[in-house]
Write an enzyme that holds these catalytic residues in place. Structure first.
Site, PDB file in Angstrom:
ATOM      1  N   GLU A 217       0.828  -1.215   0.000  1.00  0.00           N
ATOM      2  CA  GLU A 217       0.000   0.000   0.000  1.00  0.00           C
ATOM      3  C   GLU A 217       0.860   1.262   0.000  1.00  0.00           C
ATOM      4  OE1 GLU A 217      -3.550   2.272   2.515  1.00  0.00           O
ATOM      5  OE2 GLU A 217      -2.766   0.366   3.246  1.00  0.00           O
ATOM      6  N   LYS A 259      -2.505  -2.141  -3.114  1.00  0.00           N
ATOM      7  CA  LYS A 259      -3.558  -1.242  -2.611  1.00  0.00           C
ATOM      8  C   LYS A 259      -3.139   0.202  -2.878  1.00  0.00           C
ATOM      9  CE  LYS A 259      -6.353  -0.051   1.436  1.00  0.00           C
ATOM     10  NZ  LYS A 259      -6.796  -0.445   2.796  1.00  0.00           N
ATOM     11  N   SER A 301      -9.848   4.110  -0.474  1.00  0.00           N
ATOM     12  CA  SER A 301     -10.829   5.158  -0.793  1.00  0.00           C
ATOM     13  C   SER A 301     -10.245   6.557  -0.658  1.00  0.00           C
ATOM     14  CB  SER A 301     -12.063   5.020   0.099  1.00  0.00           C
ATOM     15  OG  SER A 301     -11.715   5.087   1.468  1.00  0.00           O
TER      16      SER A 301
END
Length: 393
Positions: A217, A259, A301
């Site tokens: 990520e 991610k 998000s």
């Protein structure tokens, strides 16, 4: 391994993974197995678990907020930040009737990995019975990177191998490590990009050595006044550096997940772009940097509202073109905001809150297939911006 086969994907799925993934990449994986001394079974398991998490129509619930972060969420609904309330929220989410059919994995904070339902069942067992893989946040947060203009690096490598072994024994099958970069006049610097990319790679190889699928990520914060083109350029630089580092560390890409942020204008830019534009820039950045060996991209998000995150994911999956990975979600706030609002910490609101969570989980499932019709936007808080400057978990 038998637990995985029987409780998560079934023997037929395992055999398909064996033949299509292992045999196809046999020469490369044989070298990696020899070099890293992975067992052949461990390699199969990593690849099968990563593929399962990336199943189209499913996604990840990020429920790994730290005690401090969940406390901030509770303040917004006037709920005291104590263990019993944190456990009650997790139980509400994990036991929502019908919701976990849309979820392939749940990222947990360490506290939650060992928590139980009110009836005494481990949350991990609740997930396994629903066909959901438990995951675990393993980083220890960020610290300022010396020699930079407020940029950061992520801590937590010390003792990571021992912690991963312990988490695997407790039932976790994947992990998350968040690196944070920002866009400014001279940021991200080459130092910050390199340091965070190699930190992610070291984390990834340690996870794989201990049986956990690493979620990579590298989050580029939406903070700033930059336009979407600048975000696209920085995203490509960062992802390219990450995959160079993963290659240097001999990480098995088939046993990883990415991610990333979606490519959007900065939060202070004053620019509003259509979902189709976000989709085009996001997919192009992935096409230029992410190897096809990676089974799935699970978007964060990044402070978008629940509805924005769903609509943009839907547009990404509707976009025509080369997309060799499953494109799905790993949402925290964008799956929980309307649920929190509906719950408010009250037992009598649990049914209402679970209906809100089910609606968001179903909506994002549809978005992973490009089939979301906008019918989940009526929930309280669904259109509320979730952006927090310099967001920390």
């Amino acid at each position: 391994m038998s637990c995985f086969k029987s409780k998560f994907a079934g023997k037929s799925y395992f055999r398909r993974t064996f033949h299509s993934s292992i045999i196809q990449f046999h020469p490369q994986l044989s070298i990696l197995i020899w070099h890293r001394r992975y067992s052949i079974i461990r390699t199969y398991e990593l690849i099968a678990n990563a593929a399962y998490i990336g199943t189209p129509g499913k996604g990840i619930l990020a429920a790994d907020e730290s005690t401090g972060t969940i406390g901030k969420r509770f303040v917004s609904i006037n709920v005291e930040n104590v263990e019993s309330n944190r456990r009650a929220l997790r139980e509400l989410l994990f036991t929502t009737p019908g919701a976990l059919q849309y979820i392939s994995g749940i990222i947990l904070f360490e506290e939650t990995l060992y928590q139980k339902t009110a009836s005494g069942k481990l949350f991990v067992d609740v997930m396994k019975e629903a066909g959901v893989l438990p995951g675990i946040k393993v980083d220890k947060g960020t610290v300022e990177l010396a020699g930079t203009n407020g940029e950061t690096t992520t801590t937590g490598l010390d003792g990571l191998g021992d912690r991963c072994k312990k988490y695997y024994e407790a039932g976790a099958r994947f992990a998350k490590w968040r690196a944070v970069l920002k866009i400014g006049n001279n940021e991200p610097s080459e130092l910050a990009i390199h340091e965070n990319a190699y930190g992610l790679a070291r984390y990834a190889v340690i996870c794989q050595e201990n049986g956990l699928v690493p979620i990579v990520e590298p989050e580029i914060l939406v903070d700033g006044s930059h336009d979407i083109e600048k975000c696209a350029y920085v995203t490509e630089r960062v992802l390219a550096a990450c995959y160079k580092a993963l290659s240097d560390h001999h990480v098995i890409l088939e046993g990883t997940l990415l991610k990333p942020n979606m490519v959007t204008p900065g939060s202070d830019s004053g620019s509003k772009v259509k979902p189709e534009v976000i989709a085009k820039h996001t997919v192009r950045a992935l096409q230029r940097t992410v190897p096809a060996a990676v089974p799935a991209v699970v978007f964060l998000s990044g402070g978008q509202s629940e509805e924005e995150a769903t609509v943009n994911l839907n547009a990404i999956n509707q976009l025509k073109g080369k997309k060799p990975w499953s494109l799905t979600f790993s949402y925290g706030r964008a799956l929980q905001q309307s649920t929190l609002k509906a719950w408010g910490g009250k037992e009598e609101n649990v049914d209402k809150a679970q209906k809100a969570f089910l609606a968001r989980a179903k909506a994002n499932s549809e978005a992973t297939l490009g089939g979301y019709k906008g019918d989940a936007q009526l929930g309280e808080g669904a259109s509320e911006s979730l952006h927090v400057k310099d967001y920390k978990y």
